[in-house]
Design a protein around this motif. Structure first.
Motif, mmCIF file in Angstrom:
data_model
loop_
_atom_site.group_PDB
_atom_site.id
_atom_site.type_symbol
_atom_site.label_atom_id
_atom_site.label_comp_id
_atom_site.label_asym_id
_atom_site.label_seq_id
_atom_site.Cartn_x
_atom_site.Cartn_y
_atom_site.Cartn_z
ATOM 1 N N MET A 1 0.837 -1.196 0.000
ATOM 2 C CA MET A 1 0.000 0.000 0.000
ATOM 3 C C MET A 1 0.871 1.245 0.000
ATOM 4 O O MET A 1 1.937 1.265 0.590
ATOM 5 N N SER A 2 0.411 2.299 -0.648
ATOM 6 C CA SER A 2 1.199 3.524 -0.704
ATOM 7 C C SER A 2 1.159 4.245 0.633
ATOM 8 O O SER A 2 0.210 4.124 1.405
ATOM 9 N N ARG A 3 2.231 5.014 0.875
ATOM 10 C CA ARG A 3 2.349 5.759 2.121
ATOM 11 C C ARG A 3 3.345 6.888 1.935
ATOM 12 O O ARG A 3 4.078 6.918 0.950
ATOM 13 N N ILE A 4 3.379 7.802 2.878
ATOM 14 C CA ILE A 4 4.359 8.884 2.897
ATOM 15 C C ILE A 4 5.417 8.540 3.938
ATOM 16 O O ILE A 4 5.098 8.270 5.091
ATOM 17 N N ASP A 5 6.672 8.537 3.527
ATOM 18 C CA ASP A 5 7.804 8.266 4.413
ATOM 19 C C ASP A 5 8.243 9.599 5.027
ATOM 20 O O ASP A 5 8.944 10.389 4.390
ATOM 21 N N GLU A 6 7.814 9.853 6.252
ATOM 22 C CA GLU A 6 8.089 11.125 6.926
ATOM 23 C C GLU A 6 9.559 11.325 7.261
ATOM 24 O O GLU A 6 9.978 12.436 7.603
ATOM 25 N N SER A 7 10.388 10.277 7.153
ATOM 26 C CA SER A 7 11.815 10.424 7.435
ATOM 27 C C SER A 7 12.560 11.110 6.284
ATOM 28 O O SER A 7 13.696 11.521 6.431
ATOM 29 N N LYS A 8 11.915 11.229 5.130
ATOM 30 C CA LYS A 8 12.528 11.878 3.963
ATOM 31 C C LYS A 8 12.059 13.324 3.866
ATOM 32 O O LYS A 8 10.953 13.664 4.266
#
Length: 180
Positions: A1-8
């Motif tokens: 599933m798609s997601r936003i990687d907040e570490s980037k």
């Protein structure tokens, strides 16, 4: 599933907007304005904006000029993707593409089906790449522009989107032009 990687970190994309219409002025350009507003709201930069008539050569020339501009990463056009005789935006885009993003039109149709049912078959939305620049042709309705941005382009123009996105491969889009 798609997601936003907040570490980037977020990476803003420089996007030009082209409205194709024989009748609209900048003040009446609701579809182009939808895109301009959403580009800004997402944290990206409006690199340029223009309105051109439904003339294949003029559209293709503008796309080529923006593709040659190192300050433009992507172009989104609105209008001229239908079935009438004056609808030539798709042909102009394909005159410029080095590679077509075939799945863009398919995914747009799926999104449209959820909103407008079988009327989605009348759209010829398309996407491609030329000279290291992304190009997308959307229908001329504000709703279609909202759907394409909100459901597809917003995520794909976000470097943090996973499992993959358009931004992370931008440096490699024109690698074939650098090979010797």
């Amino acid at each position: 599933m798609s997601r936003i990687d907040e570490s980037k970190d977020f990476v803003p994309v420089r996007i030009a907007v082209l409205t194709v219409s024989d009748t609209r002025s900048l003040e009446e350009d609701r579809s182009g304005q939808v895109l301009v507003d959403r580009i800004a709201d997402a944290g990206h930069l409006l690199a340029s904006r223009a309105i051109l008539p439904d003339e294949r050569t003029q559209i293709a020339d503008q796309l080529r000029a923006w593709c040659a501009d190192p300050d433009i990463d992507a172009v989104i056009s609105t209008g001229g993707t239908g079935l009438t005789g004056r609808d030539v935006t798709v042909e102009a885009h394909r005159d410029v593409y080095e590679k077509e993003i075939d799945a863009f039109g398919t995914v747009f149709t799926i999104v449209s089906m959820q909103k407008i049912g079988t009327s989605a078959v009348q759209s010829r939305a398309t996407g491609g790449v030329a000279n290291g620049t992304y190009l997308f042709a959307l229908p001329g309705s504000p709703g279609a522009c909202k759907d394409a941005w909100d459901e597809i382009l917003k995520a794909q123009f976000d470097y943090r989107h996973r499992p993959c996105n358009f931004v992370e491969i931008m440096p490699r889009l024109d690698e074939h032009l650098r090979r010797k």
